[in-house]
Write a protein that holds these residues in place. Structure first.
Motif, PDB file in Angstrom:
ATOM      1  N   ALA A   1       0.825  -1.209   0.000  1.00 17.44           N
ATOM      2  CA  ALA A   1       0.000   0.000   0.000  1.00 17.44           C
ATOM      3  C   ALA A   1       0.859   1.259   0.000  1.00 17.44           C
ATOM      4  CB  ALA A   1      -0.928  -0.007   1.218  1.00 17.44           C
ATOM      5  N   GLU A   2       1.943   1.228   0.769  1.00 20.23           N
ATOM      6  CA  GLU A   2       2.831   2.394   0.823  1.00 20.23           C
ATOM      7  C   GLU A   2       3.522   2.636  -0.524  1.00 20.23           C
ATOM      8  OE1 GLU A   2       6.410   4.152   3.663  1.00 20.23           O
ATOM      9  OE2 GLU A   2       5.373   2.296   4.226  1.00 20.23           O
ATOM     10  N   ILE A   3       3.920   1.551  -1.182  1.00 19.75           N
ATOM     11  CA  ILE A   3       4.558   1.684  -2.495  1.00 19.75           C
ATOM     12  C   ILE A   3       3.574   2.250  -3.519  1.00 19.75           C
ATOM     13  CG2 ILE A   3       5.596   0.411  -4.419  1.00 19.75           C
ATOM     14  CD1 ILE A   3       6.791  -1.516  -2.332  1.00 19.75           C
ATOM     15  N   ILE A   4       2.330   1.769  -3.486  1.00 19.24           N
ATOM     16  CA  ILE A   4       1.312   2.287  -4.412  1.00 19.24           C
ATOM     17  C   ILE A   4       1.119   3.789  -4.197  1.00 19.24           C
ATOM     18  CG2 ILE A   4      -1.122   2.208  -5.093  1.00 19.24           C
ATOM     19  CD1 ILE A   4      -1.129  -0.768  -4.299  1.00 19.24           C
ATOM     20  N   ARG A   5       1.048   4.208  -2.941  1.00 22.06           N
ATOM     21  CA  ARG A   5       0.856   5.641  -2.657  1.00 22.06           C
ATOM     22  C   ARG A   5       2.035   6.460  -3.184  1.00 22.06           C
ATOM     23  NH1 ARG A   5      -1.237   3.766   2.632  1.00 22.06           N
ATOM     24  NH2 ARG A   5      -3.512   4.048   2.611  1.00 22.06           N
ATOM     25  N   SER A   6       3.241   5.956  -3.015  1.00 22.20           N
ATOM     26  CA  SER A   6       4.416   6.677  -3.515  1.00 22.20           C
ATOM     27  C   SER A   6       4.400   6.769  -5.033  1.00 22.20           C
ATOM     28  CB  SER A   6       5.699   5.975  -3.056  1.00 22.20           C
ATOM     29  OG  SER A   6       5.850   6.039  -1.662  1.00 22.20           O
ATOM     30  N   LEU A   7       4.120   5.659  -5.679  1.00 21.73           N
ATOM     31  CA  LEU A   7       4.150   5.604  -7.137  1.00 21.73           C
ATOM     32  C   LEU A   7       2.988   6.371  -7.761  1.00 21.73           C
ATOM     33  CD1 LEU A   7       5.936   4.476  -9.314  1.00 21.73           C
ATOM     34  CD2 LEU A   7       4.667   2.328  -9.225  1.00 21.73           C
ATOM     35  N   ASN A   8       1.899   6.478  -7.024  1.00 22.22           N
ATOM     36  CA  ASN A   8       0.717   7.197  -7.517  1.00 22.22           C
ATOM     37  C   ASN A   8       0.991   8.686  -7.719  1.00 22.22           C
ATOM     38  OD1 ASN A   8      -2.029   7.211  -8.331  1.00 22.22           O
ATOM     39  ND2 ASN A   8      -2.625   8.009  -6.339  1.00 22.22           N
ATOM     40  N   LYS A   9       2.071   9.178  -7.136  1.00 20.62           N
ATOM     41  CA  LYS A   9       2.449  10.582  -7.359  1.00 20.62           C
ATOM     42  C   LYS A   9       2.988  10.774  -8.774  1.00 20.62           C
ATOM     43  CE  LYS A   9       3.757  11.141  -2.491  1.00 20.62           C
ATOM     44  NZ  LYS A   9       4.897  11.306  -1.536  1.00 20.62           N
TER      45      LYS A   9
END
Length: 331
Positions: A251-259
């Motif tokens: 979930a944390e990786i998705i949030r980072s990459l979503n930027k």
């Protein structure tokens, strides 16, 4: 599909697989790329590594158009997965392929179901034998897709019993869940579980609640209600919140990459980077572990290179990628 020549034993294959892992771009290589202002200098900065050398050749021969470079990355990834499978000792092949077969089920299901809705699949997930043989992907029937991937041994229940395609796909999910218990070593079971759950998340997100309800397959760390929630949810943030209960790192990786990116590949790329982290303990040189890890890392290298190139070409803010590099890159 890969083709094996003369069988190679685990002692002779070890130097080859260690060289592959040791030659993957590391964090310093990616920093050099991201500090470059032009794509030519970015690729030249890593031309001492196999992937950088390949991209330098692609750029010299075919040009630096983004689509050309992305195809070059696809070709390299297919070549490397094929090569790793070809040097995997015979006694480990079944375990390694059992991991890749999960991506075949994902790609077969997405390709078939989207074709029923007259929708084109944007891209195959970069894994499994269907991805390796994408150039044969002309027809989209269940039979054709199974034959391409070598899963035709499961055709009998589909042809003889005349069950519906969705019922057959549900049966495949169940069969492959049982494989985890029968074939896989302890450390590989964790990797298998993560991929299996991600496959169901991706299908729920893409195909919707009706499909997930009809296949009724139980995930490992998520629940059936989690999958149904993901199928209903409209925003990526809602999906991430649901995933975070079982997979906080993903979930944390998705949030980072979503930027950086706002597309379905966001989930695929995040899963690939997440799996690279979870493979850190696959170090036993005389087991299937190291061959599985090599494929996982080659995929992750490909994703980070893709993101770096697109960031440079489109003049995107590189700080997001540098932050991700510090947090998520494993070499």
């Amino acid at each position: 599909m890969f083709r094996r020549g003369k069988s190679i034993d685990k002692y002779h294959s070890l130097p080859f697989i260690n060289h592959i892992i040791g030659s993957i771009l590391d964090s310093n290589d990616f920093r050099l790329m991201l500090e470059s202002h032009e794509i030519e200098s970015a690729i030249d900065s890593v031309a001492n590594k196999p992937l950088g050398k390949h991209l330098a050749t692609v750029m010299r021969v075919y040009g630096k158009d983004p689509s050309t470079l992305m195809k070059g990355l696809d070709d390299y990834l297919r070549y490397m997965i094929n090569y790793i499978l070809s040097i995997t000792p015979e006694e480990y092949v079944k375990d390694v392929l059992s991991i890749e077969r999960l991506y075949d089920i994902l790609n077969i299901t997405l390709t078939y179901m989207l074709s029923l809705e007259k929708k084109e699949m944007h891209a195959l997930f970069p894994g499994g034998l269907l991805y390796l043989k994408v150039y044969e992907l002309k027809e989209k029937s269940i039979k054709d897709l199974l034959k391409i991937t070598g899963l035709h041994t499961y055709l009998e229940s589909y042809v003889v019993e005349r069950i519906s395609p969705i019922e057959f796909l549900a049966r495949l999910f169940t069969i492959f869940k049982l494989w985890r218990e029968k074939l896989l070593r302890t450390r590989l079971k964790k990797i298998y579980s993560i991929i299996y759950d991600y496959m169901l998340v991706r299908l729920a997100y893409t195909l919707g609640e009706d499909f997930i309800r009809r296949i009724q397959v139980q995930p490992y760390m998520l629940s059936q209600s989690d999958l149904e929630s993901i199928a209903r949810e409209k925003s990526i943030e809602d999906t991430v919140n649901t995933i975070s209960r079982a997979y906080p790192l993903l979930a944390e990786i998705i949030r980072s990459l979503n930027k950086m990116i706002k597309h379905t590949v966001l989930l695929d790329y995040s899963h690939i980077l997440h799996l690279a982290h979870e493979s850190n303990n696959l170090l036993d040189p005389f087991s299937p572990d190291i061959y599985v890890r090599a494929i996982i890392l080659i995929r992750a290298e490909n994703v980070f290179t893709r993101l770096s190139i697109l960031s440079i070409i489109h003049k995107l803010e590189s700080e997001y990628l540098k932050e991700m590099l510090n947090k998520w890159w494993v070499r």
